[in-house]
Scaffold this motif. Sequence first.
Motif, PDB file in Angstrom:
ATOM      1  N   ASP A  22       0.838  -1.207   0.000  1.00 57.78           N
ATOM      2  CA  ASP A  22       0.000   0.000   0.000  1.00 57.78           C
ATOM      3  C   ASP A  22       0.874   1.258   0.000  1.00 57.78           C
ATOM      4  N   VAL A  23       1.943   1.228   0.778  1.00 55.12           N
ATOM      5  CA  VAL A  23       2.868   2.362   0.838  1.00 55.12           C
ATOM      6  C   VAL A  23       3.527   2.561  -0.518  1.00 55.12           C
ATOM      7  N   ASN A  24       3.985   1.475  -1.131  1.00 59.39           N
ATOM      8  CA  ASN A  24       4.626   1.584  -2.446  1.00 59.39           C
ATOM      9  C   ASN A  24       3.683   2.165  -3.483  1.00 59.39           C
ATOM     10  N   VAL A  25       2.433   1.724  -3.456  1.00 58.97           N
ATOM     11  CA  VAL A  25       1.448   2.196  -4.445  1.00 58.97           C
ATOM     12  C   VAL A  25       1.217   3.691  -4.296  1.00 58.97           C
ATOM     13  N   ILE A  26       0.959   4.157  -3.081  1.00 56.03           N
ATOM     14  CA  ILE A  26       0.680   5.583  -2.911  1.00 56.03           C
ATOM     15  C   ILE A  26       1.907   6.419  -3.239  1.00 56.03           C
ATOM     16  N   GLN A  27       3.100   5.935  -2.908  1.00 53.92           N
ATOM     17  CA  GLN A  27       4.309   6.692  -3.240  1.00 53.92           C
ATOM     18  C   GLN A  27       4.463   6.822  -4.761  1.00 53.92           C
ATOM     19  N   GLU A  28       4.209   5.745  -5.471  1.00 52.54           N
ATOM     20  CA  GLU A  28       4.299   5.796  -6.933  1.00 52.54           C
ATOM     21  C   GLU A  28       3.253   6.749  -7.513  1.00 52.54           C
ATOM     22  N   ILE A  29       2.042   6.677  -6.994  1.00 52.06           N
ATOM     23  CA  ILE A  29       0.975   7.557  -7.494  1.00 52.06           C
ATOM     24  C   ILE A  29       1.351   9.018  -7.262  1.00 52.06           C
ATOM     25  N   VAL A  30       1.831   9.332  -6.070  1.00 51.76           N
ATOM     26  CA  VAL A  30       2.219  10.714  -5.763  1.00 51.76           C
ATOM     27  C   VAL A  30       3.333  11.178  -6.701  1.00 51.76           C
ATOM     28  N   GLU A  31       4.322  10.336  -6.931  1.00 53.79           N
ATOM     29  CA  GLU A  31       5.419  10.707  -7.836  1.00 53.79           C
ATOM     30  C   GLU A  31       4.903  10.993  -9.241  1.00 53.79           C
ATOM     31  N   VAL A  32       4.008  10.150  -9.734  1.00 53.46           N
ATOM     32  CA  VAL A  32       3.450  10.339 -11.078  1.00 53.46           C
ATOM     33  C   VAL A  32       2.675  11.646 -11.142  1.00 53.46           C
ATOM     34  N   LEU A  33       1.824  11.896 -10.152  1.00 55.18           N
ATOM     35  CA  LEU A  33       1.012  13.108 -10.154  1.00 55.18           C
ATOM     36  C   LEU A  33       1.879  14.358 -10.031  1.00 55.18           C
ATOM     37  N   GLU A  34       2.924  14.289  -9.212  1.00 52.67           N
ATOM     38  CA  GLU A  34       3.806  15.449  -9.033  1.00 52.67           C
ATOM     39  C   GLU A  34       4.578  15.783 -10.312  1.00 52.67           C
ATOM     40  N   ARG A  35       4.914  14.788 -11.091  1.00 52.59           N
ATOM     41  CA  ARG A  35       5.672  15.016 -12.332  1.00 52.59           C
ATOM     42  C   ARG A  35       4.810  15.589 -13.458  1.00 52.59           C
ATOM     43  N   SER A  36       3.503  15.458 -13.333  1.00 47.00           N
ATOM     44  CA  SER A  36       2.610  15.874 -14.413  1.00 47.00           C
ATOM     45  C   SER A  36       2.230  17.348 -14.291  1.00 47.00           C
ATOM     46  N   SER A  37       2.330  18.050 -15.402  1.00 47.98           N
ATOM     47  CA  SER A  37       1.887  19.451 -15.429  1.00 47.98           C
ATOM     48  C   SER A  37       0.364  19.542 -15.576  1.00 47.98           C
ATOM     49  N   GLU A  38      -0.276  18.428 -15.910  1.00 50.01           N
ATOM     50  CA  GLU A  38      -1.729  18.411 -16.126  1.00 50.01           C
ATOM     51  C   GLU A  38      -2.517  18.389 -14.812  1.00 50.01           C
TER      52      GLU A  38
END
Length: 195
Positions: A40-56
């Motif tokens: 669960d921790v890995n999933v949320i960390q990955e999601i946050v990283e993806v969202l932070e990298r997106s300008s959209e």
Amino acid sequence: EIKEIKAEVEQNIIDRYIDKPEELAQDVLPEEGHATDILDVNVIQEIVEVLERSSEVSPEVIKEAQKLETEVINNFVETVSTEANQALTPVPEVIEQLVELKNDVPPSIDVKIDLAIKAEVELIQNHLETQVNDPLTFETYITQIEQSPVVENVISQVGGSEFTAVIEQKTAEIQATASEEQTTLIETVKQIEQE
């Protein structure tokens, strides 16, 4: 090809949560009765990283994702404090994940992460001692431990001589079993040849 798949997955995450922080909360927070685990921790960390990298993605969604990340990590830390066996799996890679997590959390949580690391080392030791009997599986564990300086160091510091003794004992058991099986095989082949 893997890069393309990863990019597609990341775009799906962005498309799903671009303006829907409430859906993100529904998707990442564990359901009632589910113990928050390292996955669960890995999933949320990955999601946050993806969202932070997106300008959209809007800053509000990123902020909500970061809040959820903190909540998931806190839930994980609490779960580990009370039910380590449900929150952890006996895999050397988890030690690396816990060390990384320790680097990402506030110092006030370090003690609980240290307890999780200790519990993980004990879990791996117990698993190797009581569950692993196949030479290939055992060798895979040893290789995973030896190929990661972080894992090797943590196991050495936390598991110490007791962990080493378990490894030596299991190595001897597996070698004895392999030797017995080899002897049985040779005898069986001789009997077949005589017939």
